[in-house]
Design a protein around this motif. Structure first.
Motif, PDB file in Angstrom:
ATOM      1  N   UNK B  88       3.126   3.365  -7.928  1.00  0.00           N
ATOM      2  CA  UNK B  88       2.206   3.494  -6.789  1.00  0.00           C
ATOM      3  C   UNK B  88       3.051   4.017  -5.634  1.00  0.00           C
ATOM      4  N   UNK B  90       1.535   5.343  -2.497  1.00  0.00           N
ATOM      5  CA  UNK B  90       0.490   5.713  -1.532  1.00  0.00           C
ATOM      6  C   UNK B  90       1.027   5.829  -0.114  1.00  0.00           C
ATOM      7  N   UNK B 116       1.979   1.910   0.370  1.00  0.00           N
ATOM      8  CA  UNK B 116       2.041   0.971  -0.748  1.00  0.00           C
ATOM      9  C   UNK B 116       2.935   1.636  -1.772  1.00  0.00           C
ATOM     10  N   UNK B 117       4.098   1.069  -1.961  1.00  0.00           N
ATOM     11  CA  UNK B 117       5.099   1.730  -2.787  1.00  0.00           C
ATOM     12  C   UNK B 117       5.607   0.738  -3.821  1.00  0.00           C
ATOM     13  N   UNK B 125       6.336  -2.830  -2.514  1.00  0.00           N
ATOM     14  CA  UNK B 125       6.513  -2.926  -1.062  1.00  0.00           C
ATOM     15  C   UNK B 125       5.295  -2.466  -0.297  1.00  0.00           C
ATOM     16  N   UNK B 126       5.112  -3.079   0.881  1.00  0.00           N
ATOM     17  CA  UNK B 126       4.300  -2.547   1.961  1.00  0.00           C
ATOM     18  C   UNK B 126       5.232  -1.836   2.934  1.00  0.00           C
TER      19      UNK B 126
END
Lengths: 201, 201, 201
Positions: B88, B90, B116-117, B125-126
């Motif tokens: 992800x 994003x 959002x990774x 993570x955020x």
């Protein structure tokens, strides 16, 4: 073939176009205005945020009542926590529905904010609120006539909305509002629907 | 009653309207441009993302220095992780404050990205960053003249910003920037305010 | 010095300006339309949401097939969970890339939604989806011609995307779609890229 239009007819069409050009400019300015508000709030730049309100602009957030006039808005904002090391105070400004009356110099807008709020070593929260705001063109610039944030939820980061739901803050320490809340409600886990300024889009 | 306008007067008003129509089109194109960038980054479409930069466009993210020119931007982007199963990545593009000089063909924009990774089975993570970008009309199309992402925070999903705060990545393995960082800072838990391209809206 | 334009030349420029003014208005209306959809979905206002679709509008979400016509869209929406105490059903509408053909009265838009979905005492989820939508001007108002939501991920709040990844819901209890899914895919942890309606911006 249609006959040539008269000068008067062309002038009429030009005047209508000028009104439509103004409406497009107003849209961009109100978009910028509300977005700018969010960036200032993120970083505790309270004077810059207050400057975005009209002279008689109002602010109402959560259940804390209404603050009337730019001076009172400024005073309210300065009672919020300062931005400093360890603080996250993000208020993202999202999803505008804008209706602008350019000729009147007034506008209404529904927005939402996704909030990330917290203090390292202390509380950490997600929050989400609907704004129903009004705007006014004052001295040639768009300003916030009223900002009304209705909280949909606050929850502890460690709980989430499936377990959490923090009660509304109903007052600000050491500060009295000018008017009582205009809209009585409880946030999540109670259902809440912020009033709409429009019935159709 | 006002006298009839002259042809020259009508022409003058039409020319002003044409400039205002262009400004409205420019706004929509810059909105689309930055949003498109985000969708390409989400999915690791690095060549499509690089194509959105001007020929001499620059990119600067976190503390990793400045990459100058579309070719170097492309090279930098290709050093980011690929998008594949389990990823992800994003980068939502949000909250524009845009100031466009249509006649000059230049623009500046403040945006933010909520990130959002993560990688399934690995880190999650955020993150949140402010962009202060510039744009230019090149060969009739708006392109990114400079993209500058200032990280407000990265945190581990399992920690949140009330416990977390990942240090800035200050280099890219195997790749040297063309210029040192233009803005020195630390991300959360240190306070950081990205410079503003505007003083008033 | 250029010679004075003729009335016919001025008229031609005015007509072009009128088309450009319409395009600016169409942009604002489509922006409002999609944002309004999100606010209605948040709160389970299914009839208001369905009213935003064209008479022959379609809806397709996740892997549940295509519902054709406003009546079927309405029926589908009414099968979603009601909004009530304890519910969070947020569908934030973000990051538009819009391409509008004002003369034809048609438009296409890429958006994304960040979803916060859950029920107090039950499940709590983050989700994120890409929309590739079409719009049409119908009886003078913009309406949704097709809404197609491609899920990038759903994950349990307590798991995050680095551990989580909820499988797509492939049917709606007690309701059959009119057409099979137009796009076959799996969401995270499988990689998925929603088709783009544009190649260049």
């Amino acid at each position: 073939m249609a006959s040539q239009p008269t000068m008067g007819e062309l002038l009429d069409r030009i005047e209508k176009l000028e009104a439509r050009a103004l409406a497009a400019e107003d849209y961009r300015e109100v978009m910028n205005l509300q977005a700018a508000y969010g960036y200032y709030v993120d970083k505790g730049m309270w004077d810059k945020a207050a400057d975005l309100f009209a002279q008689d602009g109002t602010l109402e957030i959560a259940g804390r009542g209404v603050y009337v006039g730019q001076d009172r808005v400024r005073e309210y904002l300065h009672h919020l926590p300062p931005y400093q090391d360890g603080t996250i105070y993000n208020h993202m400004q999202l999803q505008p529905v804008l209706h602008i009356d350019s000729e009147a110099g007034t506008a209404k807008g529904r927005w939402r904010t996704l909030m990330m709020v917290g203090f390292r070593g202390g509380e950490g929260r997600w929050g989400e609120a609907t704004y129903e705001n009004a705007y006014v063109r004052e001295d040639g610039r768009w300003r916030i006539a009223s900002l009304h944030g209705i909280i949909n939820f606050y929850c502890e980061y460690d709980e989430g909305w499936h377990r959490g739901g923090v009660a509304l803050l109903r007052s600000t320490d050491g500060l009295q509002p000018d008017l009582p809340p205009s809209f009585e409600y409880e946030a999540h886990p109670k259902a809440v629907i912020a009033p709409f300024h429009y019935d159709e889009v």
